[in-house]
Design a protein around this motif. Structure first.
Motif, PDB file in Angstrom:
ATOM      1  N   PRO A   1       7.009  -5.488  -0.600  1.00 19.91           N
ATOM      2  CA  PRO A   1       7.142  -4.070  -0.161  1.00 19.91           C
ATOM      3  C   PRO A   1       5.862  -3.367  -0.401  1.00 19.91           C
ATOM      4  O   PRO A   1       5.619  -2.163   0.140  1.00 19.91           O
ATOM      5  CB  PRO A   1       8.452  -3.892  -0.293  1.00 19.91           C
ATOM      6  N   TYR A   2       5.562  -3.382  -1.737  1.00 23.61           N
ATOM      7  CA  TYR A   2       4.246  -2.526  -2.345  1.00 23.61           C
ATOM      8  C   TYR A   2       3.059  -3.418  -2.817  1.00 23.61           C
ATOM      9  O   TYR A   2       3.158  -4.475  -3.176  1.00 23.61           O
ATOM     10  CB  TYR A   2       4.857  -1.991  -3.610  1.00 23.61           C
TER      11      TYR A   2
ATOM     12  N   GLN B   1       7.012  -4.777  -9.933  1.00 25.20           N
ATOM     13  CA  GLN B   1       7.697  -4.273  -8.777  1.00 25.20           C
ATOM     14  C   GLN B   1       9.301  -4.234  -9.093  1.00 25.20           C
ATOM     15  O   GLN B   1       9.805  -3.470  -8.626  1.00 25.20           O
ATOM     16  CB  GLN B   1       7.572  -5.091  -7.535  1.00 25.20           C
TER      17      GLN B   1
ATOM     18  N   GLU C   1      11.514  -0.685  -8.871  1.00 21.23           N
ATOM     19  CA  GLU C   1      12.719  -0.900  -8.134  1.00 21.23           C
ATOM     20  C   GLU C   1      13.805  -0.197  -9.028  1.00 21.23           C
ATOM     21  O   GLU C   1      14.669   0.486  -8.876  1.00 21.23           O
ATOM     22  CB  GLU C   1      13.275  -2.161  -7.710  1.00 21.23           C
TER      23      GLU C   1
ATOM     24  N   MET D   1      13.238   3.686  -9.477  1.00 24.41           N
ATOM     25  CA  MET D   1      13.715   4.393  -8.061  1.00 24.41           C
ATOM     26  C   MET D   1      15.200   4.224  -7.911  1.00 24.41           C
ATOM     27  O   MET D   1      15.513   5.335  -7.703  1.00 24.41           O
ATOM     28  CB  MET D   1      12.949   3.917  -6.915  1.00 24.41           C
TER      29      MET D   1
ATOM     30  N   ALA E   1       5.872   5.622  -7.830  1.00 24.17           N
ATOM     31  CA  ALA E   1       7.079   5.355  -7.339  1.00 24.17           C
ATOM     32  C   ALA E   1       8.004   6.516  -7.659  1.00 24.17           C
ATOM     33  O   ALA E   1       8.831   7.118  -6.578  1.00 24.17           O
ATOM     34  CB  ALA E   1       7.764   4.093  -7.763  1.00 24.17           C
TER      35      ALA E   1
ATOM     36  N   ARG F   1       6.562   9.586  -5.681  1.00 19.98           N
ATOM     37  CA  ARG F   1       6.497   9.760  -4.230  1.00 19.98           C
ATOM     38  C   ARG F   1       7.410   8.947  -3.620  1.00 19.98           C
ATOM     39  O   ARG F   1       7.808   9.181  -2.289  1.00 19.98           O
ATOM     40  CB  ARG F   1       4.983   9.014  -3.798  1.00 19.98           C
ATOM     41  N   GLY F   2       8.437   8.269  -4.323  1.00 21.44           N
ATOM     42  CA  GLY F   2       9.510   7.546  -3.656  1.00 21.44           C
ATOM     43  C   GLY F   2       9.184   6.351  -2.883  1.00 21.44           C
ATOM     44  O   GLY F   2      10.034   5.687  -2.390  1.00 21.44           O
ATOM     45  N   ASP F   3       7.899   5.851  -3.259  1.00 24.85           N
ATOM     46  CA  ASP F   3       7.261   4.781  -2.436  1.00 24.85           C
ATOM     47  C   ASP F   3       5.816   4.526  -3.150  1.00 24.85           C
ATOM     48  O   ASP F   3       5.332   5.163  -4.093  1.00 24.85           O
ATOM     49  CB  ASP F   3       7.189   5.087  -0.972  1.00 24.85           C
TER      50      ASP F   3
ATOM     51  N   THR G   1       2.158   3.167  -1.204  1.00 27.23           N
ATOM     52  CA  THR G   1       1.389   2.722  -0.193  1.00 27.23           C
ATOM     53  C   THR G   1       0.134   2.388  -0.592  1.00 27.23           C
ATOM     54  O   THR G   1      -0.497   2.767  -1.620  1.00 27.23           O
ATOM     55  CB  THR G   1       1.274   3.577   0.909  1.00 27.23           C
TER      56      THR G   1
ATOM     57  N   ASP H   1      -1.743   5.027  -2.057  1.00 26.99           N
ATOM     58  CA  ASP H   1      -1.480   5.570  -3.256  1.00 26.99           C
ATOM     59  C   ASP H   1      -2.236   5.006  -4.443  1.00 26.99           C
ATOM     60  O   ASP H   1      -1.917   5.394  -5.610  1.00 26.99           O
ATOM     61  CB  ASP H   1       0.023   5.524  -3.550  1.00 26.99           C
TER      62      ASP H   1
ATOM     63  N   LYS I   1       6.076  -3.777   8.159  1.00 29.22           N
ATOM     64  CA  LYS I   1       5.384  -3.753   7.271  1.00 29.22           C
ATOM     65  C   LYS I   1       3.891  -3.995   7.685  1.00 29.22           C
ATOM     66  O   LYS I   1       2.811  -3.521   7.410  1.00 29.22           O
ATOM     67  CB  LYS I   1       5.619  -4.558   5.995  1.00 29.22           C
TER      68      LYS I   1
END
Length: 444
Positions: free
Chosen positions: A249-250, A257, A261, A264, A313, A316-318, A320, A323, A394
Motif C-alpha cells: 500500500p506504501y 511497513q 501500521e 498508525m 505515517a 500524515r496518516g498515509d 504517498t 511524501d 492503487k
C-alpha cells in the motif's frame, strides 16, 4: 522432480484457475502503476537516457517513446519500476518476481509481435518459475543477493518461452542468465541506499541478453538453481505461487511497513497527535533494523528507511510517492519525529523472517504515557490480501497523475481483455511517450 525446463514451455493459461488468471492481470496492472509512478524519479530519467544512448535499437521504452534494444528497454523499464518501491513481492524470496519479469516479457513480446495470451502465459509461468528459483538461490549461496540475480534467470526463462526456444537453447539461456545475472549485495544497499535498489533492471536486461546470446549459439548450461536444486521444484504445477504474493500500500521497503501500521494503529486507538510524541521504540527483525536512515536526503534513502516512513505515517496518516520524494525529505517536522525513533532487534521477529515481517511499536507521549502495540504484520500480505478494488484504486492513484485518467483507464480496460487481443494493443499504449495532453485527461 518436476522438470522446470519442460514447464517453461508446456504450462498453459488453461492450467490456471480463474483466481490465478485474475491475479496475473492484477499483478501486471500493479507493476504498470508503479512504473508510472517511478517515471517521476531522477533514477528513471537517468537510466532511460542511458539505455537510449548506449543500447541502440528500435523498441520504444516504457512511457518514453525513445528507442533502445530489447535488453536496453528491459533495463530502463525494470529500473523505472524499481525506482518506486511499491511493487509486489514474495516473502520466501525476500524480494520481487514481477519487477524483473514484466519488463523482459514486455520487451521481448513487443519485439516478437506476440499475442496477448502468450504474454499472459509467460508472466504466469514466470511467477511460478521465479518463486522456486529465488528460494533455490537463497538456499544454495551464502550471500543475500538482490531480486535481479534470480530475476535474471526468471526473465530468461519467460523470454525463451515467448521466442519458442527448444529445450537445449532454453537450458543455455537460463544458465547464461544465472552466471551473468547481477549477484548484487542487497544488504549493502540497505546499509548505504543509492539508486542501485533491488537490481530489477539489471536482472531484466541480463535475462533478455542471455536469450539473445543463446539464440546465437552462446553456451551456458546448466543453471544450478534450476537443474541441481531439485528439492525446490517438486510442487511445480501443483501449487500456484502467483496467489502467494504480497502487495504494497506504501512505496517504501516492505520491512518498514509493519512498524508503520503498528504506529498508525496506536495513534488511531489513543488519539494523540504527532506533535505529542516524545519517543518511539520499534522492535523488529535484524534486516529492518538495518534500514537505519533517520535523516534521508533523497528518495532512495527515504524508501530504504524505517524511521522516516513511520514519521511520515504519524504526521500524515498515509504515505504517498510525494511524501518520499527528494524534496519531501527536507520536511523539518518529519525529520524531527524520525530522530525520535529507536530501533531494536527482537528474537521473535528474527525467527519469523522472511515468511513474516513482524514489528511492534511503543510510543511515549510528552505527558508520560506509553502506548504499546501488539506484533504487527504489513498490510496486504497474501494471507490477508487486498481486494481487487483496492489494487485497482492503487493503480489509478499512481498512474492517473502521470499518464492521465483517460490513458490509465484505457490501459486497465485493454489488460482486462488481453487474452483475446494482440500484445500490441497493450504495448502500444505502454511504449508511447507521456504527453502533456495525457495529464489533463486526453488519451492522445
Amino acid at each position: 522432480m518436476k522438470d522446470p525446463i519442460a514447464f517453461v514451455h508446456e504450462m498453459s493459461w488453461d492450467d490456471l484457475s480463474e483466481a490465478a488468471r485474475k491475479q496475473v492481470e492484477l499483478n501486471i496492472l500493479d507493476l504498470i502503476g508503479v512504473g508510472a509512478g517511478g517515471m517521476t524519479t531522477r533514477l528513471s530519467g537517468i537510466v532511460r537516457t542511458h539505455a537510449h544512448v548506449e543500447f541502440g535499437g528500435n523498441i520504444p521504452m516504457l512511457f518514453d517513446g525513445r528507442t533502445a534494444s530489447a535488453s536496453g528497454m528491459a533495463l530502463a523499464a525494470g529500473m523505472t519500476i524499481d525506482a518506486l518501491d511499491g511493487h509486489d513481492g514474495f516473502n520466501p524470496a525476500k524480494g520481487h518476481i514481477g519487477a524483473p519479469l514484466f519488463p523482459a516479457v514486455l520487451a521481448v513480446g513487443h519485439e516478437a509481435k506476440t499475442s496477448g495470451r502468450a504474454f499472459l502465459e509467460a508472466i504466469a509461468m514466470g511467477y511460478e518459475f521465479g518463486a522456486r528459483v529465488s528460494v533455490a538461490q537463497h538456499a544454495t549461496v551464502p550471500d543475500y543477493h538482490t531480486s535481479g540475480s534470480w530475476g535474471a534467470v526468471t526473465a530468461a526463462a519467460a523470454s525463451a518461452r515467448l521466442l519458442g526456444l527448444d529445450r537445449d537453447l532454453t537450458r543455455h539461456a537460463v544458465g547464461i542468465a544465472e552466471y551473468h545475472g547481477p549477484r548484487s549485495q542487497m544488504m549493502r544497499c540497505i546499509d548505504h541506499p543509492t539508486m542501485l535498489k533491488d537490481g530489477a533492471g539489471w536482472g531484466a536486461m541480463s535475462g533478455v541478453s542471455a536469450v539473445k546470446l543463446a539464440c546465437s549459439g552462446f553456451t551456458g548450461a546448466p543453471a544450478i538453481t534450476v537443474e541441481q536444486a531439485t528439492e525446490h521444484w517438486d510442487d511445480l504445477g501443483d501449487r500456484w505461487y502467483v496467489l502467494e504474493q504480497y502487495y504494497k500500500p506504501y512505496p517504501v521497503c516492505r520491512w518498514a511497513q509493519a512498524p508503520m501500521e503498528a504506529a498508525m494503529t496506536l495513534q488511531a486507538t489513543h488519539s494523540f497527535e504527532a506533535s505529542d510524541i516524545e519517543a518511539i521504540e520499534i522492535e523488529t527483525f535484524h534486516e529492518s533494523v538495518r534500514l537505519a536512515m533517520p535523516h534521508p536526503t533523497n528518495t532512495e534513502e527515504a524508501q530504504y528507511s524505517t524511521s522516516f516512513p513511520v514519521a511520515v505515517a504519524l504526521v500524515r496518516g498515509d504515505l504517498t510517492p510525494q511524501d518520499i520524494s527528494d524534496e519531501a525529505t527536507e520536511d523539518a517536522e518529519i525529520q524531527s519525529l524520525s530522530s525520535k525513533v529507536t530501533m531494536r532487534e527482537h528474537d521473535v521477529a528474527n525467527a519469523a523472517f522472511p515468511v513474516q515481517r513482524l514489528a511492534r511499536v511503543c510510543i511515549q507521549t510528552r505527558d508520560g504515557k506509553k502506548y504499546q502495540s501488539d506484533w504487527q504484520e504489513p498490510k496486504w500480505d497474501h494471507t490477508a490480501p487486498p481486494t481487487e478494488a483496492e489494487l485497482r484504486a492503487k493503480f489509478h492513484a499512481l498512474a492517473d497523475p502521470v499518464l492521465g485518467p483517460v490513458a490509465a483507464k484505457e490501459i486497465e480496460d485493454t489488460l482486462a481483455n488481453l487474452a483475446v487481443l494482440p500484445l500490441s494493443s497493450l504495448s502500444d499504449q505502454l511504449l508511447r511517450p507521456i504527453k502533456a495532453s495525457t495529464t489533463i485527461g486526453s488519451a492522445a
